[in-house]
Scaffold this active site. Structure first.
Site, PDB file in Angstrom:
ATOM      1  N   HIS A  92      -3.336 102.048  50.246  1.00 47.67           N
ATOM      2  CA  HIS A  92      -2.759 102.485  48.981  1.00 47.67           C
ATOM      3  C   HIS A  92      -1.424 103.194  49.231  1.00 47.67           C
ATOM      4  CE1 HIS A  92      -6.966 102.607  47.123  1.00 47.67           C
ATOM      5  NE2 HIS A  92      -7.247 102.756  48.403  1.00 47.67           N
ATOM      6  N   TYR A  93      -0.597 103.282  48.199  1.00 46.17           N
ATOM      7  CA  TYR A  93       0.417 104.333  48.192  1.00 46.17           C
ATOM      8  C   TYR A  93      -0.038 105.391  47.198  1.00 46.17           C
ATOM      9  CZ  TYR A  93       2.663 101.805  44.201  1.00 46.17           C
ATOM     10  OH  TYR A  93       2.941 101.163  43.020  1.00 46.17           O
ATOM     11  N   THR A  94       0.431 106.631  47.411  1.00 43.02           N
ATOM     12  CA  THR A  94      -0.088 107.739  46.613  1.00 43.02           C
ATOM     13  C   THR A  94       0.484 107.782  45.201  1.00 43.02           C
ATOM     14  OG1 THR A  94       1.656 109.215  47.423  1.00 43.02           O
ATOM     15  CG2 THR A  94      -0.426 109.165  48.668  1.00 43.02           C
ATOM     16  N   GLU A 118      -4.561 106.469  51.956  1.00 44.22           N
ATOM     17  CA  GLU A 118      -3.426 106.699  51.061  1.00 44.22           C
ATOM     18  C   GLU A 118      -2.193 107.051  51.888  1.00 44.22           C
ATOM     19  OE1 GLU A 118      -3.047 106.655  47.736  1.00 44.22           O
ATOM     20  OE2 GLU A 118      -5.105 106.556  46.932  1.00 44.22           O
ATOM     21  N   HIS A 133      -4.815  97.714  47.772  1.00 42.29           N
ATOM     22  CA  HIS A 133      -5.463  98.018  46.499  1.00 42.29           C
ATOM     23  C   HIS A 133      -5.165  96.930  45.468  1.00 42.29           C
ATOM     24  CE1 HIS A 133      -6.589 101.500  43.530  1.00 42.29           C
ATOM     25  NE2 HIS A 133      -7.502 100.555  43.587  1.00 42.29           N
ATOM     26  N   ASP A 136      -0.361  98.775  44.333  1.00 48.12           N
ATOM     27  CA  ASP A 136      -0.129  99.320  45.667  1.00 48.12           C
ATOM     28  C   ASP A 136      -0.851  98.552  46.770  1.00 48.12           C
ATOM     29  OD1 ASP A 136      -2.333 100.545  44.200  1.00 48.12           O
ATOM     30  OD2 ASP A 136      -2.590 101.934  45.843  1.00 48.12           O
TER      31      ASP A 136
END
Length: 278
Positions: free
Chosen positions: A83-85, A148, A186, A196
């Site tokens: 994921h990215y946050t 993340e 994700h 993401d």
């Protein structure tokens, strides 16, 4: 009575995860206490040895008892979800994952400077995948580790981040024997809902290290009768929203174009990649 493996292993894993290390971000007050309380409640559940209480169609109880086996261990993760946050800093993400009201978490967070925060024991279930599907799996949280990466979604990932991520992925792959195909994003498991880790994420670099797949530099053209929807399904994609599926695929494997149409180039890349999943 001799205690069983599970009763020893969970506390050991917990205390190992909470061992003393130099602080790299400010912890949120009382999260350690809440974490310990939650783990204790899981241990109480694991200790229960109650037989199944069953009745037949006439309401007659079916005889049952609990006889403990000696052959057991913890269920292990078999996927890694990246994921990215979509937040502004590592500290903000830590704060988000430390608030009950957010109902979201992950096992690891990777900061822009390469620092790694381990937030949940790998054997426990994080709330990171949400409504998602990959192949026949509809509960990705129960079989995956969530990572993340501190990134707002509109910027390149830093070199320290990727270097640390690759080291972390190598450890997870070795520890849990995670197949190469099972390192996914994700967006892959929630097409049309989540974007993401996004088009800036270096999927090719990860694939070169054995984490996920990437198209070969020279690809065989897709045949004229190539059924790309079936190919998506065979890879694991949920195709109920085909435009979302195309978007997710192109964010991962094309990256330079995320329009919801399959060009000949897209078909060629898909034909090349999906065969790696077979």
């Amino acid at each position: 009575m001799k205690r069983y493996t599970l009763l020893f292993l969970l506390p050991l894993l917990f205390f190992a995860a909470c061992s003393s290390h130099k602080a790299i971000v400010a912890p949120v007050a009382n999260t350690k206490k809440v974490y310990e309380t939650q783990v204790d409640s899981f241990l109480d559940i694991a200790r229960q040895m109650n037989p199944a209480m069953l009745v037949d169609s006439a309401g007659v109880s079916i005889p049952s008892q609990f006889i403990a086996t000696v052959n057991l261990n913890l269920r292990k993760p078999n996927y890694v979800i990246l994921h990215y946050t979509a937040q502004d800093s590592l500290q903000q993400t830590i704060n988000t994952f430390s608030q009950v009201r957010t109902q979201v978490s992950a096992h690891y967070v990777v900061g822009k400077d390469g620092r790694i925060v381990h937030m949940l024991n790998d054997y426990l279930r994080a709330w990171q995948a949400g409504v998602s599907k990959w192949g026949s799996i509809t509960d990705m949280n129960s079989c995956s580790i969530g990572i993340e990466i501190d990134n707002n979604g509109n910027e390149p990932f830093t070199e320290p981040q990727i270097k640390s991520l690759l080291i972390l992925l190598a450890q997870l792959k070795k520890n849990y024997n995670i197949p190469q195909a099972n390192f996914i994003g994700h967006a892959d498991i929630a097409p049309g809902r989540k974007p993401d880790p996004g088009p800036f994420f270096p999927w090719k670099r990860l694939a070169e290290k054995g984490f996920g797949y990437w198209s070969d530099d020279i690809v065989v053209p897709a045949p004229d009768n190539f059924d790309y929807v079936t190919a998506f399904k065979l890879m694991g994609y949920d195709t109920r929203n085909i435009n979302g599926t195309i978007d997710a695929f192109k964010r991962h494997f094309i990256q330079t174009d995320i329009t919801p149409q399959m060009t000949q180039l897209d078909l060629n890349v898909l034909f090349n990649v999906y065969r790696k999943y077979q």
